[in-house]
Design an enzyme around this catalytic site. Structure first.
Site, short mmCIF file in Angstrom:
data_model
loop_
_atom_site.label_atom_id
_atom_site.label_comp_id
_atom_site.label_asym_id
_atom_site.label_seq_id
_atom_site.Cartn_x
_atom_site.Cartn_y
_atom_site.Cartn_z
N HIS A 99 0.86 -1.18 0.00
CA HIS A 99 0.00 0.00 0.00
C HIS A 99 0.90 1.24 0.00
O HIS A 99 2.06 1.18 0.41
CB HIS A 99 -0.88 0.02 1.24
CG HIS A 99 -1.97 -1.02 1.22
ND1 HIS A 99 -3.01 -1.00 2.11
CD2 HIS A 99 -2.17 -2.10 0.42
CE1 HIS A 99 -3.82 -2.02 1.86
NE2 HIS A 99 -3.33 -2.71 0.84
N GLU A 138 1.06 3.80 1.92
CA GLU A 138 1.60 4.14 3.24
C GLU A 138 2.78 3.24 3.60
O GLU A 138 3.80 3.73 4.10
CB GLU A 138 0.53 3.98 4.33
CG GLU A 138 -0.69 4.85 4.13
CD GLU A 138 -1.84 4.14 3.42
OE1 GLU A 138 -3.00 4.37 3.79
OE2 GLU A 138 -1.58 3.36 2.48
N CYS A 186 -2.10 -0.59 7.51
CA CYS A 186 -1.34 0.65 7.46
C CYS A 186 -1.39 1.40 8.79
O CYS A 186 -0.39 1.97 9.22
CB CYS A 186 -1.84 1.51 6.31
SG CYS A 186 -1.52 0.76 4.69
N CYS A 243 -6.00 1.73 6.10
CA CYS A 243 -6.62 0.48 6.52
C CYS A 243 -5.97 0.00 7.83
O CYS A 243 -5.05 0.64 8.35
CB CYS A 243 -6.45 -0.58 5.44
SG CYS A 243 -4.72 -1.14 5.24
#
Length: 150
Positions: free
Chosen positions: A53, A55, A86, A83
């Site tokens: 992701h 992040e 993260c 999420c």
């Protein structure tokens, strides 16, 4: 130092790069206390990595650059509410402040579905600011999925 909106504009540019690669358009910018910045975008498909992701990508880059897994005094700007994965990484990295654009009612772990970053039971809480350029961030994701459903 740039404004929150200016950093979010950079994150939106990163999200556009993700979309061009067929990835869900999420971008992130991480700013160290001294002003050095890192940017990244979603890349799980390209990297064959469910954890890639935006992040996580930007946290990994910053940690490698400074030689430490702790990112004390750091600000993270991301186009979509993080999420649970993260949010966990944000907590473990000790990121001081998270600014996000669009809320994510299905998987958002910062304010929408869960409130992990402000949970007093954890050993680190993060300053939060949501809704920065929310309309632009939301439109980018909606446009991406609209195109994919054609």
């Amino acid at each position: 130092m740039l404004s929150d909106e200016q950093y979010m504009e950079i994150a939106l540019q990163q999200a556009e790069l993700a979309a061009e690669q067929g990835e869900v358009p999420v971008g992130a910018v991480l700013v160290l206390a001294g002003g050095q910045q890192f940017s990244a975008h979603n890349a799980p498909i390209l990297n064959h990595d469910a954890t890639a992701h935006a992040e996580i990508q930007v946290i990994r880059a910053a940690c490698a650059a400074i030689g430490n897994y702790r990112l004390v005094g750091v600000q993270l700007f991301v186009t979509l509410e993080p999420c649970t994965m993260c949010a966990g990484a944000i907590i473990h990295a000790r990121i001081a402040r998270v600014v996000y654009g669009a809320s994510e009612p299905k998987t958002g772990a910062v304010e929408s579905l869960y409130q992990l970053l402000s949970d007093k039971r954890l050993n680190h809480q993060t300053e939060l600011k949501g809704g920065v350029l929310a309309d632009e961030c939301s439109a980018q994701i909606k446009s991406f999925f609209k195109q994919r459903r054609k």
